[in-house]
Design an enzyme around this catalytic site. Structure first.
Site, PDB file in Angstrom:
ATOM      1  N   ASP A 162      21.951   4.397 -43.622  1.00 53.77           N
ATOM      2  CA  ASP A 162      21.269   3.032 -43.875  1.00 53.77           C
ATOM      3  C   ASP A 162      21.139   2.911 -45.333  1.00 53.77           C
ATOM      4  O   ASP A 162      21.484   3.966 -46.201  1.00 53.77           O
ATOM      5  CB  ASP A 162      19.958   2.917 -43.258  1.00 53.77           C
ATOM      6  CG  ASP A 162      18.913   3.780 -43.322  1.00 53.77           C
ATOM      7  OD1 ASP A 162      19.113   4.470 -44.619  1.00 53.77           O
ATOM      8  OD2 ASP A 162      17.965   3.772 -42.681  1.00 53.77           O
ATOM      9  N   GLU A 165      19.757   5.813 -47.070  1.00 54.33           N
ATOM     10  CA  GLU A 165      20.527   6.878 -47.105  1.00 54.33           C
ATOM     11  C   GLU A 165      20.218   7.894 -45.860  1.00 54.33           C
ATOM     12  O   GLU A 165      20.120   9.043 -45.926  1.00 54.33           O
ATOM     13  CB  GLU A 165      20.575   7.789 -48.371  1.00 54.33           C
ATOM     14  CG  GLU A 165      20.626   6.796 -49.433  1.00 54.33           C
ATOM     15  CD  GLU A 165      21.452   7.385 -50.688  1.00 54.33           C
ATOM     16  OE1 GLU A 165      20.855   7.910 -51.369  1.00 54.33           O
ATOM     17  OE2 GLU A 165      22.539   6.767 -50.931  1.00 54.33           O
ATOM     18  N   GLU A 336      10.635   4.120 -59.580  1.00 53.24           N
ATOM     19  CA  GLU A 336      11.234   3.556 -58.233  1.00 53.24           C
ATOM     20  C   GLU A 336       9.957   3.401 -57.140  1.00 53.24           C
ATOM     21  O   GLU A 336       9.900   2.214 -56.597  1.00 53.24           O
ATOM     22  CB  GLU A 336      12.027   4.957 -57.685  1.00 53.24           C
ATOM     23  CG  GLU A 336      12.366   4.733 -56.233  1.00 53.24           C
ATOM     24  CD  GLU A 336      13.043   5.899 -55.624  1.00 53.24           C
ATOM     25  OE1 GLU A 336      12.108   6.959 -55.519  1.00 53.24           O
ATOM     26  OE2 GLU A 336      14.258   6.077 -55.581  1.00 53.24           O
TER      27      GLU A 336
END
Ligand code: BGC
Length: 381
Positions: A162, A165, A336
Protein backbone atom coordinates in the site's frame (compact mmCIF):
# COMPACT_ATOMS: atom_id res chain seq x y z
CA UNK A 1 9.03 32.93 8.26
CA UNK A 2 7.08 32.69 5.00
CA UNK A 3 6.30 28.98 5.04
CA UNK A 4 4.87 29.03 1.52
CA UNK A 5 8.01 30.52 -0.01
CA UNK A 6 10.27 28.35 2.14
CA UNK A 7 8.39 25.26 0.95
CA UNK A 8 8.96 26.21 -2.67
CA UNK A 9 12.63 26.79 -1.93
CA UNK A 10 13.05 23.46 -0.15
CA UNK A 11 11.55 21.64 -3.10
CA UNK A 12 13.54 23.49 -5.76
CA UNK A 13 16.80 23.15 -3.82
CA UNK A 14 16.25 19.43 -3.48
CA UNK A 15 15.31 18.69 -7.05
CA UNK A 16 18.06 16.79 -8.82
CA UNK A 17 19.38 18.32 -12.03
CA UNK A 18 17.71 15.50 -13.98
CA UNK A 19 14.28 16.31 -12.50
CA UNK A 20 13.88 13.82 -9.65
CA UNK A 21 12.70 15.02 -6.23
CA UNK A 22 14.48 13.40 -3.30
CA UNK A 23 11.93 12.34 -0.67
CA UNK A 24 14.04 13.84 2.14
CA UNK A 25 17.63 15.07 1.89
CA UNK A 26 18.43 14.53 5.57
CA UNK A 27 17.24 10.95 5.88
CA UNK A 28 19.40 8.30 4.30
CA UNK A 29 16.55 5.83 3.75
CA UNK A 30 14.67 8.44 1.73
CA UNK A 31 17.45 9.27 -0.70
CA UNK A 32 15.29 8.10 -3.56
CA UNK A 33 12.57 9.58 -5.72
CA UNK A 34 9.16 7.96 -5.24
CA UNK A 35 6.58 8.34 -7.99
CA UNK A 36 3.92 8.83 -5.30
CA UNK A 37 5.66 11.67 -3.43
CA UNK A 38 7.02 13.12 -6.66
CA UNK A 39 3.63 13.45 -8.34
CA UNK A 40 2.20 15.46 -5.45
CA UNK A 41 5.37 17.53 -5.27
CA UNK A 42 5.19 18.30 -8.99
CA UNK A 43 1.50 19.17 -8.64
CA UNK A 44 2.36 21.63 -5.86
CA UNK A 45 5.05 23.19 -8.05
CA UNK A 46 2.48 23.68 -10.80
CA UNK A 47 0.11 25.26 -8.28
CA UNK A 48 2.92 27.58 -7.21
CA UNK A 49 3.62 28.53 -10.84
CA UNK A 50 6.94 26.62 -10.92
CA UNK A 51 6.06 24.88 -14.17
CA UNK A 52 9.63 24.12 -15.24
CA UNK A 53 10.22 22.13 -12.07
CA UNK A 54 7.13 19.99 -12.60
CA UNK A 55 7.97 19.50 -16.25
CA UNK A 56 11.48 18.31 -15.41
CA UNK A 57 10.02 15.77 -13.01
CA UNK A 58 7.59 14.37 -15.61
CA UNK A 59 10.40 14.11 -18.16
CA UNK A 60 12.46 12.23 -15.57
CA UNK A 61 9.59 9.80 -14.97
CA UNK A 62 9.24 9.35 -18.72
CA UNK A 63 12.93 8.42 -19.05
CA UNK A 64 12.75 6.00 -16.13
CA UNK A 65 9.69 4.21 -17.49
CA UNK A 66 11.24 4.01 -20.94
CA UNK A 67 14.42 2.57 -19.40
CA UNK A 68 12.48 -0.24 -17.72
CA UNK A 69 9.66 -0.70 -20.23
CA UNK A 70 10.82 -4.17 -21.26
CA UNK A 71 9.86 -5.36 -17.77
CA UNK A 72 6.25 -4.96 -18.85
CA UNK A 73 6.87 -7.56 -21.58
CA UNK A 74 8.41 -9.86 -18.98
CA UNK A 75 5.33 -9.30 -16.82
CA UNK A 76 3.00 -10.15 -19.67
CA UNK A 77 4.89 -13.40 -20.21
CA UNK A 78 4.82 -14.36 -16.53
CA UNK A 79 1.13 -13.61 -16.16
CA UNK A 80 0.42 -15.49 -19.37
CA UNK A 81 2.16 -18.56 -17.90
CA UNK A 82 0.24 -18.19 -14.64
CA UNK A 83 3.38 -17.32 -12.68
CA UNK A 84 3.56 -14.90 -9.77
CA UNK A 85 5.47 -11.86 -11.03
CA UNK A 86 8.78 -11.12 -9.33
CA UNK A 87 11.14 -8.15 -9.31
CA UNK A 88 12.15 -8.75 -12.91
CA UNK A 89 8.60 -7.95 -13.98
CA UNK A 90 7.38 -5.10 -11.81
CA UNK A 91 8.07 -1.40 -12.14
CA UNK A 92 9.61 -0.02 -8.95
CA UNK A 93 7.95 2.47 -6.69
CA UNK A 94 11.18 4.41 -6.14
CA UNK A 95 14.38 5.04 -8.08
CA UNK A 96 17.76 6.62 -7.51
CA UNK A 97 17.81 10.31 -8.38
CA UNK A 98 19.63 9.42 -11.57
CA UNK A 99 16.65 7.26 -12.47
CA UNK A 100 17.88 3.74 -11.81
CA UNK A 101 16.64 0.83 -9.76
CA UNK A 102 19.01 0.78 -6.87
CA UNK A 103 18.24 -0.69 -3.51
CA UNK A 104 20.20 -0.27 -0.35
CA UNK A 105 20.19 -1.66 3.17
CA UNK A 106 17.33 -3.96 4.05
CA UNK A 107 14.91 -2.76 1.39
CA UNK A 108 13.60 -5.90 -0.22
CA UNK A 109 12.89 -5.95 -3.91
CA UNK A 110 9.26 -6.79 -3.26
CA UNK A 111 8.78 -3.65 -1.16
CA UNK A 112 9.02 -1.96 -4.50
CA UNK A 113 5.82 -3.42 -5.86
CA UNK A 114 3.44 -0.51 -5.22
CA UNK A 115 1.12 0.41 -8.04
CA UNK A 116 -0.32 3.75 -6.91
CA UNK A 117 2.54 5.96 -8.14
CA UNK A 118 1.93 4.83 -11.71
CA UNK A 119 -1.59 6.21 -11.55
CA UNK A 120 -0.44 9.34 -9.72
CA UNK A 121 2.10 10.37 -12.30
CA UNK A 122 -0.46 10.15 -15.11
CA UNK A 123 -2.89 12.19 -13.04
CA UNK A 124 -0.23 14.79 -12.20
CA UNK A 125 0.96 14.99 -15.79
CA UNK A 126 -2.58 15.70 -17.01
CA UNK A 127 -2.97 18.39 -14.35
CA UNK A 128 0.31 19.91 -15.51
CA UNK A 129 -0.94 20.02 -19.08
CA UNK A 130 -4.21 21.63 -17.97
CA UNK A 131 -2.45 24.23 -15.86
CA UNK A 132 0.13 25.18 -18.48
CA UNK A 133 -2.13 24.76 -21.52
CA UNK A 134 0.92 23.24 -23.23
CA UNK A 135 0.40 19.79 -24.70
CA UNK A 136 3.85 19.41 -26.21
CA UNK A 137 5.08 17.40 -23.23
CA UNK A 138 2.44 14.78 -23.99
CA UNK A 139 3.91 14.23 -27.44
CA UNK A 140 7.31 13.66 -25.88
CA UNK A 141 5.90 11.24 -23.33
CA UNK A 142 3.67 9.15 -25.57
CA UNK A 143 5.66 5.93 -25.11
CA UNK A 144 5.87 6.02 -21.29
CA UNK A 145 2.19 6.96 -21.11
CA UNK A 146 1.30 3.95 -23.25
CA UNK A 147 3.61 1.68 -21.25
CA UNK A 148 1.98 2.84 -18.00
CA UNK A 149 -1.54 2.17 -19.25
CA UNK A 150 -0.48 -1.29 -20.39
CA UNK A 151 1.22 -1.96 -17.05
CA UNK A 152 -1.77 -0.80 -15.01
CA UNK A 153 -4.03 -3.03 -17.07
CA UNK A 154 -1.95 -6.01 -15.96
CA UNK A 155 -1.37 -5.17 -12.30
CA UNK A 156 -4.43 -3.43 -10.97
CA UNK A 157 -5.96 -6.55 -9.47
CA UNK A 158 -2.69 -8.00 -8.11
CA UNK A 159 -1.97 -7.67 -4.39
CA UNK A 160 0.85 -5.18 -3.78
CA UNK A 161 2.23 -2.91 -1.05
CA UNK A 162 0.00 0.00 0.00
CA UNK A 163 0.99 3.65 -0.04
CA UNK A 164 2.62 3.23 3.40
CA UNK A 165 4.63 0.33 1.98
CA UNK A 166 2.82 -2.27 4.03
CA UNK A 167 0.37 -5.17 3.58
CA UNK A 168 1.48 -6.72 0.29
CA UNK A 169 -1.17 -9.42 0.74
CA UNK A 170 -4.08 -7.10 -0.09
CA UNK A 171 -5.51 -4.72 -2.66
CA UNK A 172 -5.90 -1.13 -1.48
CA UNK A 173 -8.72 1.23 -2.40
CA UNK A 174 -6.30 4.18 -2.18
CA UNK A 175 -4.02 2.60 -4.78
CA UNK A 176 -6.95 1.70 -7.00
CA UNK A 177 -8.20 5.28 -6.75
CA UNK A 178 -4.80 6.54 -7.94
CA UNK A 179 -5.01 4.18 -10.88
CA UNK A 180 -8.51 5.42 -11.67
CA UNK A 181 -7.34 9.05 -11.49
CA UNK A 182 -4.44 8.38 -13.86
CA UNK A 183 -6.47 6.40 -16.36
CA UNK A 184 -9.33 8.88 -16.38
CA UNK A 185 -6.80 11.60 -17.14
CA UNK A 186 -5.33 9.64 -20.08
CA UNK A 187 -8.83 8.90 -21.41
CA UNK A 188 -9.13 12.62 -22.12
CA UNK A 189 -6.22 12.56 -24.60
CA UNK A 190 -8.12 10.62 -27.26
CA UNK A 191 -7.74 13.45 -29.78
CA UNK A 192 -3.96 12.98 -29.86
CA UNK A 193 -3.62 10.45 -32.71
CA UNK A 194 -0.77 8.43 -31.19
CA UNK A 195 -2.66 8.19 -27.90
CA UNK A 196 -6.14 7.46 -29.23
CA UNK A 197 -5.96 3.72 -28.67
CA UNK A 198 -4.44 4.03 -25.17
CA UNK A 199 -7.00 6.67 -24.27
CA UNK A 200 -9.78 4.33 -25.31
CA UNK A 201 -8.31 1.47 -23.28
CA UNK A 202 -7.80 3.80 -20.34
CA UNK A 203 -11.43 4.91 -20.47
CA UNK A 204 -12.68 1.33 -20.39
CA UNK A 205 -10.32 0.37 -17.58
CA UNK A 206 -11.10 3.47 -15.52
CA UNK A 207 -14.76 2.48 -15.72
CA UNK A 208 -13.93 -1.04 -14.51
CA UNK A 209 -11.84 0.24 -11.60
CA UNK A 210 -14.59 2.62 -10.54
CA UNK A 211 -17.18 -0.13 -10.73
CA UNK A 212 -14.88 -2.42 -8.72
CA UNK A 213 -14.46 0.20 -5.99
CA UNK A 214 -18.20 0.87 -5.82
CA UNK A 215 -18.89 -2.82 -5.58
CA UNK A 216 -16.21 -3.92 -3.13
CA UNK A 217 -14.63 -0.99 -1.30
CA UNK A 218 -17.60 0.23 0.72
CA UNK A 219 -18.38 -1.53 3.96
CA UNK A 220 -20.83 -0.22 6.54
CA UNK A 221 -21.23 2.93 4.50
CA UNK A 222 -17.53 3.85 4.41
CA UNK A 223 -14.40 2.91 2.50
CA UNK A 224 -12.29 -0.04 3.61
CA UNK A 225 -8.56 0.32 3.81
CA UNK A 226 -7.77 -3.12 2.36
CA UNK A 227 -9.48 -5.75 0.23
CA UNK A 228 -8.78 -9.46 -0.07
CA UNK A 229 -7.93 -10.12 -3.71
CA UNK A 230 -10.04 -12.64 -5.61
CA UNK A 231 -8.46 -16.03 -5.04
CA UNK A 232 -9.28 -19.63 -5.80
CA UNK A 233 -12.94 -19.05 -6.47
CA UNK A 234 -13.25 -16.63 -3.52
CA UNK A 235 -14.58 -13.21 -4.51
CA UNK A 236 -12.96 -9.92 -3.53
CA UNK A 237 -14.05 -8.78 -0.08
CA UNK A 238 -13.17 -6.02 2.38
CA UNK A 239 -10.76 -6.73 5.24
CA UNK A 240 -13.16 -6.04 8.05
CA UNK A 241 -10.78 -5.21 10.86
CA UNK A 242 -8.57 -2.88 8.88
CA UNK A 243 -9.97 0.38 10.37
CA UNK A 244 -9.96 3.73 8.67
CA UNK A 245 -6.86 5.20 7.05
CA UNK A 246 -6.36 8.88 6.31
CA UNK A 247 -5.12 8.11 2.80
CA UNK A 248 -8.69 7.11 1.91
CA UNK A 249 -9.20 10.83 1.35
CA UNK A 250 -7.62 10.11 -2.02
CA UNK A 251 -10.75 8.36 -3.27
CA UNK A 252 -12.39 11.77 -3.48
CA UNK A 253 -9.46 14.16 -3.58
CA UNK A 254 -7.62 14.33 -5.90
CA UNK A 255 -8.58 11.17 -7.78
CA UNK A 256 -12.33 11.86 -7.87
CA UNK A 257 -13.57 8.30 -8.03
CA UNK A 258 -16.33 9.57 -5.76
CA UNK A 259 -17.77 13.06 -5.40
CA UNK A 260 -16.73 15.11 -2.42
CA UNK A 261 -20.34 14.95 -1.24
CA UNK A 262 -20.81 11.22 -1.80
CA UNK A 263 -22.22 9.63 1.39
CA UNK A 264 -19.34 7.11 1.55
CA UNK A 265 -16.87 10.01 1.43
CA UNK A 266 -18.70 11.87 4.20
CA UNK A 267 -18.87 8.80 6.43
CA UNK A 268 -15.17 8.06 5.82
CA UNK A 269 -14.23 11.65 6.67
CA UNK A 270 -16.25 11.40 9.87
CA UNK A 271 -14.30 8.27 10.80
CA UNK A 272 -11.01 10.02 10.01
CA UNK A 273 -12.06 12.98 12.15
CA UNK A 274 -13.12 10.77 15.01
CA UNK A 275 -10.33 8.18 15.00
CA UNK A 276 -7.37 9.93 13.41
CA UNK A 277 -7.57 13.67 13.92
CA UNK A 278 -6.20 14.78 17.25
CA UNK A 279 -8.36 17.73 18.36
CA UNK A 280 -6.34 20.90 17.90
CA UNK A 281 -3.57 18.82 16.33
CA UNK A 282 -2.74 16.83 13.24
CA UNK A 283 -3.87 13.68 11.47
CA UNK A 284 -2.53 10.17 12.05
CA UNK A 285 -2.18 7.63 9.24
CA UNK A 286 -4.15 4.86 10.99
CA UNK A 287 -4.70 3.78 14.56
CA UNK A 288 -2.25 0.88 14.66
CA UNK A 289 0.63 2.88 13.18
CA UNK A 290 3.92 2.17 14.96
CA UNK A 291 6.37 3.78 12.52
CA UNK A 292 8.39 6.21 14.67
CA UNK A 293 5.78 5.64 17.37
CA UNK A 294 2.91 6.69 15.08
CA UNK A 295 2.86 10.49 15.12
CA UNK A 296 0.65 13.02 13.35
CA UNK A 297 1.51 13.38 9.66
CA UNK A 298 1.83 16.87 8.25
CA UNK A 299 0.94 15.87 4.71
CA UNK A 300 -2.27 14.19 5.87
CA UNK A 301 -3.23 17.20 7.96
CA UNK A 302 -2.81 19.37 4.86
CA UNK A 303 -4.78 16.83 2.81
CA UNK A 304 -7.73 17.00 5.23
CA UNK A 305 -7.45 20.79 5.15
CA UNK A 306 -7.59 20.68 1.35
CA UNK A 307 -10.79 18.64 1.59
CA UNK A 308 -12.20 21.24 4.02
CA UNK A 309 -11.48 24.05 1.57
CA UNK A 310 -13.29 22.27 -1.23
CA UNK A 311 -16.29 21.51 0.96
CA UNK A 312 -16.57 25.11 2.18
CA UNK A 313 -15.28 24.54 5.71
CA UNK A 314 -12.99 27.51 5.70
CA UNK A 315 -12.28 27.78 9.41
CA UNK A 316 -11.36 24.15 9.71
CA UNK A 317 -9.06 24.47 6.69
CA UNK A 318 -7.27 27.43 8.26
CA UNK A 319 -6.94 25.54 11.52
CA UNK A 320 -5.12 22.74 9.73
CA UNK A 321 -2.70 25.20 8.17
CA UNK A 322 -2.14 26.92 11.48
CA UNK A 323 -1.25 23.67 13.16
CA UNK A 324 1.17 22.81 10.35
CA UNK A 325 2.84 26.20 10.72
CA UNK A 326 3.20 25.60 14.45
CA UNK A 327 5.19 22.42 13.77
CA UNK A 328 7.77 24.02 11.46
CA UNK A 329 11.38 24.05 12.65
CA UNK A 330 13.03 27.42 13.20
CA UNK A 331 14.29 27.45 9.61
CA UNK A 332 10.79 26.57 8.33
CA UNK A 333 11.43 22.91 7.56
CA UNK A 334 8.50 20.51 7.88
CA UNK A 335 9.03 16.95 9.05
CA UNK A 336 7.24 13.81 7.94
CA UNK A 337 5.52 13.44 11.27
CA UNK A 338 5.29 15.16 14.63
CA UNK A 339 6.10 12.89 17.53
CA UNK A 340 4.52 14.61 20.51
CA UNK A 341 1.27 12.68 20.90
CA UNK A 342 2.30 9.22 19.82
CA UNK A 343 -0.06 6.33 19.23
CA UNK A 344 2.61 3.77 20.14
CA UNK A 345 5.32 5.59 22.16
CA UNK A 346 7.38 2.44 22.81
CA UNK A 347 8.10 2.19 19.11
CA UNK A 348 9.67 5.61 18.78
CA UNK A 349 13.22 4.97 20.04
CA UNK A 350 13.79 1.71 18.17
CA UNK A 351 13.14 3.54 14.89
CA UNK A 352 15.47 6.38 15.85
CA UNK A 353 18.15 3.81 16.59
CA UNK A 354 17.52 2.07 13.29
CA UNK A 355 17.24 4.99 10.86
CA UNK A 356 17.98 8.21 12.83
CA UNK A 357 15.67 11.14 13.59
CA UNK A 358 12.35 11.52 11.74
CA UNK A 359 12.83 12.74 8.17
CA UNK A 360 12.88 16.54 7.94
CA UNK A 361 12.43 18.31 5.67
CA UNK A 362 10.10 15.92 3.88
CA UNK A 363 9.35 17.33 0.45
CA UNK A 364 5.89 15.76 0.33
CA UNK A 365 4.96 17.61 3.58
CA UNK A 366 6.04 20.89 2.00
CA UNK A 367 4.14 20.05 -1.19
CA UNK A 368 0.85 19.38 0.57
CA UNK A 369 1.25 22.59 2.55
CA UNK A 370 1.68 24.54 -0.69
CA UNK A 371 -1.43 22.86 -2.09
CA UNK A 372 -3.44 23.71 1.03
CA UNK A 373 -2.20 27.31 1.10
CA UNK A 374 -3.07 27.79 -2.57
CA UNK A 375 -6.54 26.29 -2.07
CA UNK A 376 -7.14 28.63 0.86
CA UNK A 377 -5.98 31.60 -1.22
CA UNK A 378 -8.42 30.72 -4.00
CA UNK A 379 -11.24 30.22 -1.47
CA UNK A 380 -10.57 33.65 0.02
CA UNK A 381 -10.76 35.53 -3.31
C1 BGC B 1 5.87 6.33 3.39
C2 BGC B 1 5.61 6.42 1.90
C3 BGC B 1 6.50 7.46 1.27
C4 BGC B 1 7.96 7.27 1.65
C5 BGC B 1 8.83 8.42 1.19
C6 BGC B 1 7.36 6.10 3.61
O1 BGC B 1 7.60 6.02 4.98
O2 BGC B 1 5.13 5.27 3.96
O3 BGC B 1 4.28 6.76 1.66
O4 BGC B 1 6.36 7.41 -0.12
O5 BGC B 1 8.06 7.17 3.04
O6 BGC B 1 8.36 9.64 1.66
Amino acid sequence: MDLFQHSINVILENQHSEGAYIASPSFETYHFCWLRDGSFIAYSMDKAGQFASAEAFYRWVGRVITRYATKVDVLEGMLGRGEKPDYTAILNTRFSLEGFEEERGDDGEWGNFQVDGYGSWLWGLAEHVKMTGDRSLLFELIDPIKTTVRYLQMVWQLPNYDCWEEHPEYLHPYSLASIYGGLKAVSEFADIPLLTESARQAAVLAGEVKHFLKQFAIQDGRFSKHLFPAQKGQPVKPVLNSGVDASLLGLALPYAVFDLIDPAVSVTIQAIEKDLHLPGGGVYRYKEDVYYGGGEWILLTAWLGWYYVLTGKKDQAREMLKWIESTAAENGDLAEQVNVHLLAPDHFEPWVEKWGQVASPLLWSHAMTIILQKAIDVMSL
